[in-house]
Scaffold this motif. Structure first.
Motif, mmCIF file in Angstrom:
data_model
loop_
_atom_site.group_PDB
_atom_site.id
_atom_site.type_symbol
_atom_site.label_atom_id
_atom_site.label_comp_id
_atom_site.label_asym_id
_atom_site.label_seq_id
_atom_site.Cartn_x
_atom_site.Cartn_y
_atom_site.Cartn_z
ATOM 1 N N SER A 1 -7.919 91.737 45.759
ATOM 2 C CA SER A 1 -6.389 91.432 45.543
ATOM 3 C C SER A 1 -6.306 90.779 44.173
ATOM 4 C CB SER A 1 -6.272 90.676 46.607
ATOM 5 O OG SER A 1 -6.849 89.040 46.314
ATOM 6 N N LEU A 2 -7.385 90.462 43.458
ATOM 7 C CA LEU A 2 -7.252 89.874 42.123
ATOM 8 C C LEU A 2 -7.199 90.785 41.050
ATOM 9 C CD1 LEU A 2 -9.775 86.936 42.805
ATOM 10 C CD2 LEU A 2 -7.301 86.898 43.138
ATOM 11 N N GLU A 3 -6.683 90.717 39.926
ATOM 12 C CA GLU A 3 -6.790 91.305 38.708
ATOM 13 C C GLU A 3 -7.940 90.822 37.796
ATOM 14 O OE1 GLU A 3 -4.794 93.754 37.663
ATOM 15 O OE2 GLU A 3 -3.505 93.769 39.499
ATOM 16 N N LEU A 4 -8.376 91.488 36.950
ATOM 17 C CA LEU A 4 -9.670 90.990 36.108
ATOM 18 C C LEU A 4 -9.487 89.603 35.645
ATOM 19 C CD1 LEU A 4 -12.526 91.478 35.346
ATOM 20 C CD2 LEU A 4 -11.667 92.798 33.198
ATOM 21 N N PRO A 5 -8.404 89.426 34.859
ATOM 22 C CA PRO A 5 -8.234 88.079 34.194
ATOM 23 C C PRO A 5 -8.135 87.123 35.320
ATOM 24 C CG PRO A 5 -6.499 89.461 33.422
ATOM 25 C CD PRO A 5 -7.237 90.203 34.298
ATOM 26 N N GLU A 6 -7.993 87.219 36.373
ATOM 27 C CA GLU A 6 -7.821 86.252 37.721
ATOM 28 C C GLU A 6 -9.192 86.108 38.130
ATOM 29 O OE1 GLU A 6 -3.549 86.728 40.224
ATOM 30 O OE2 GLU A 6 -5.002 88.727 40.170
ATOM 31 N N ILE A 7 -9.853 87.119 38.260
ATOM 32 C CA ILE A 7 -11.428 86.910 38.433
ATOM 33 C C ILE A 7 -12.301 86.089 37.496
ATOM 34 C CG2 ILE A 7 -13.729 88.304 38.990
ATOM 35 C CD1 ILE A 7 -11.819 90.432 40.049
ATOM 36 N N VAL A 8 -11.697 86.530 36.181
ATOM 37 C CA VAL A 8 -12.663 85.708 35.016
ATOM 38 C C VAL A 8 -12.239 84.146 35.080
ATOM 39 C CG1 VAL A 8 -12.941 85.408 32.756
ATOM 40 C CG2 VAL A 8 -12.844 87.718 33.620
ATOM 41 N N GLY A 9 -10.959 83.831 35.481
ATOM 42 C CA GLY A 9 -10.384 82.652 35.545
ATOM 43 C C GLY A 9 -10.746 81.920 36.965
ATOM 44 N N LEU A 10 -11.296 82.464 38.028
ATOM 45 C CA LEU A 10 -11.418 81.897 39.501
ATOM 46 C C LEU A 10 -11.896 80.570 39.273
ATOM 47 C CD1 LEU A 10 -11.045 83.069 42.275
ATOM 48 C CD2 LEU A 10 -13.335 83.571 42.141
ATOM 49 N N THR A 11 -11.224 79.679 40.157
ATOM 50 C CA THR A 11 -11.766 78.457 40.298
ATOM 51 C C THR A 11 -12.388 78.272 41.594
ATOM 52 O OG1 THR A 11 -9.512 77.796 41.275
ATOM 53 C CG2 THR A 11 -9.819 77.658 38.852
ATOM 54 N N VAL A 12 -13.134 77.124 41.717
ATOM 55 C CA VAL A 12 -13.726 76.698 43.014
ATOM 56 C C VAL A 12 -12.585 76.506 43.929
ATOM 57 C CG1 VAL A 12 -14.896 75.143 44.125
ATOM 58 C CG2 VAL A 12 -16.063 75.826 42.025
ATOM 59 N N GLY A 13 -11.649 75.939 43.539
ATOM 60 C CA GLY A 13 -10.316 75.771 44.648
ATOM 61 C C GLY A 13 -9.808 77.050 45.267
ATOM 62 N N GLN A 14 -9.675 77.913 44.270
ATOM 63 C CA GLN A 14 -9.260 79.316 44.824
ATOM 64 C C GLN A 14 -10.217 79.734 46.030
ATOM 65 O OE1 GLN A 14 -8.659 80.800 40.818
ATOM 66 N NE2 GLN A 14 -7.031 82.013 41.903
ATOM 67 N N VAL A 15 -11.224 79.782 45.933
ATOM 68 C CA VAL A 15 -12.304 80.337 46.820
ATOM 69 C C VAL A 15 -12.461 79.252 47.989
ATOM 70 C CG1 VAL A 15 -14.823 80.741 47.249
ATOM 71 C CG2 VAL A 15 -13.654 81.419 45.304
ATOM 72 N N VAL A 16 -12.098 78.190 47.734
ATOM 73 C CA VAL A 16 -12.111 77.144 49.000
ATOM 74 C C VAL A 16 -10.962 77.464 49.808
ATOM 75 C CG1 VAL A 16 -11.782 74.676 49.416
ATOM 76 C CG2 VAL A 16 -13.742 75.209 47.768
ATOM 77 N N ARG A 17 -9.913 77.560 48.982
ATOM 78 C CA ARG A 17 -8.459 77.854 49.854
ATOM 79 C C ARG A 17 -8.618 78.939 50.508
ATOM 80 N NH1 ARG A 17 -6.801 74.670 45.555
ATOM 81 N NH2 ARG A 17 -6.366 76.361 44.167
ATOM 82 N N HIS A 18 -9.273 80.016 49.992
ATOM 83 C CA HIS A 18 -9.345 81.403 50.757
ATOM 84 C C HIS A 18 -10.221 80.921 51.985
ATOM 85 C CE1 HIS A 18 -10.000 85.495 51.353
ATOM 86 N NE2 HIS A 18 -11.340 85.336 51.457
ATOM 87 N N ILE A 19 -11.323 80.633 51.777
ATOM 88 C CA ILE A 19 -12.229 80.099 53.151
ATOM 89 C C ILE A 19 -11.888 79.361 53.929
ATOM 90 C CG2 ILE A 19 -14.322 79.145 53.783
ATOM 91 C CD1 ILE A 19 -15.458 79.858 51.053
ATOM 92 N N ALA A 20 -11.033 78.240 53.589
ATOM 93 C CA ALA A 20 -10.261 77.519 54.609
ATOM 94 C C ALA A 20 -9.238 78.160 55.375
ATOM 95 C CB ALA A 20 -9.905 76.270 54.264
ATOM 96 N N GLY A 21 -8.330 78.916 54.710
ATOM 97 C CA GLY A 21 -7.132 79.742 55.251
ATOM 98 C C GLY A 21 -7.638 80.770 56.131
ATOM 99 N N ARG A 22 -8.890 81.454 56.031
ATOM 100 C CA ARG A 22 -9.676 82.350 56.817
ATOM 101 C C ARG A 22 -9.964 81.648 57.956
ATOM 102 N NH1 ARG A 22 -8.302 87.777 55.698
ATOM 103 N NH2 ARG A 22 -10.162 88.185 56.807
ATOM 104 N N LEU A 23 -10.587 80.680 58.046
ATOM 105 C CA LEU A 23 -11.232 79.974 59.065
ATOM 106 C C LEU A 23 -10.051 79.275 60.000
ATOM 107 C CD1 LEU A 23 -14.072 78.018 57.484
ATOM 108 C CD2 LEU A 23 -14.267 80.196 58.807
ATOM 109 N N ARG A 24 -8.943 79.307 59.563
ATOM 110 C CA ARG A 24 -7.843 78.597 60.442
ATOM 111 C C ARG A 24 -7.184 79.474 61.420
ATOM 112 N NH1 ARG A 24 -5.730 76.352 55.234
ATOM 113 N NH2 ARG A 24 -6.623 74.314 55.216
#
Length: 100
Positions: free
Chosen positions: A77-100
């Motif tokens: 779902s991410l464009e290449l520049p978004e992957i290059v700029g990926l933050t820990v927070g984005q991954v954390v929010r993704h995981i937390a959101g999927r666990l709810r």
């Protein structure tokens, strides 16, 4: 019969788990003195390469359930520049959101 504890869905617990996994899976990176926060960028701040991110997300997928966190779908779902700029927070929010 051994049961696996259910991972916590709050962002603080996920951040802690991600940080511990980062240090365990990629000890050769040598960022023990670099604080890992929600704003930390994987490429720019931690100098991770794509293979490192694959190893990290593979381990996190095993921890939280590959089907539940769906990292392939997340990255698709991410464009290449978004992957290059990926933050820990984005991954954390993704995981937390999927666990709810």
């Amino acid at each position: 019969m051994t049961t696996t504890p259910v991972p916590q869905a709050d962002e603080t617990a996920v951040l802690t788990e991600l940080t511990e996994t980062l240090h365990r899976v990629l000890p050769e990176i040598g960022f023990e003195d670099t604080p890992v926060t929600m704003d930390t960028r994987f490429v720019e701040d931690l100098d991770l390469e794509s293979i490192d991110l694959v190893a990290l997300t593979g381990e996190l997928g095993r921890r939280y359930g590959t089907d539940r966190v769906d990292f392939p779908g997340f990255f698709a779902s991410l464009e290449l520049p978004e992957i290059v700029g990926l933050t820990v927070g984005q991954v954390v929010r993704h995981i937390a959101g999927r666990l709810r």
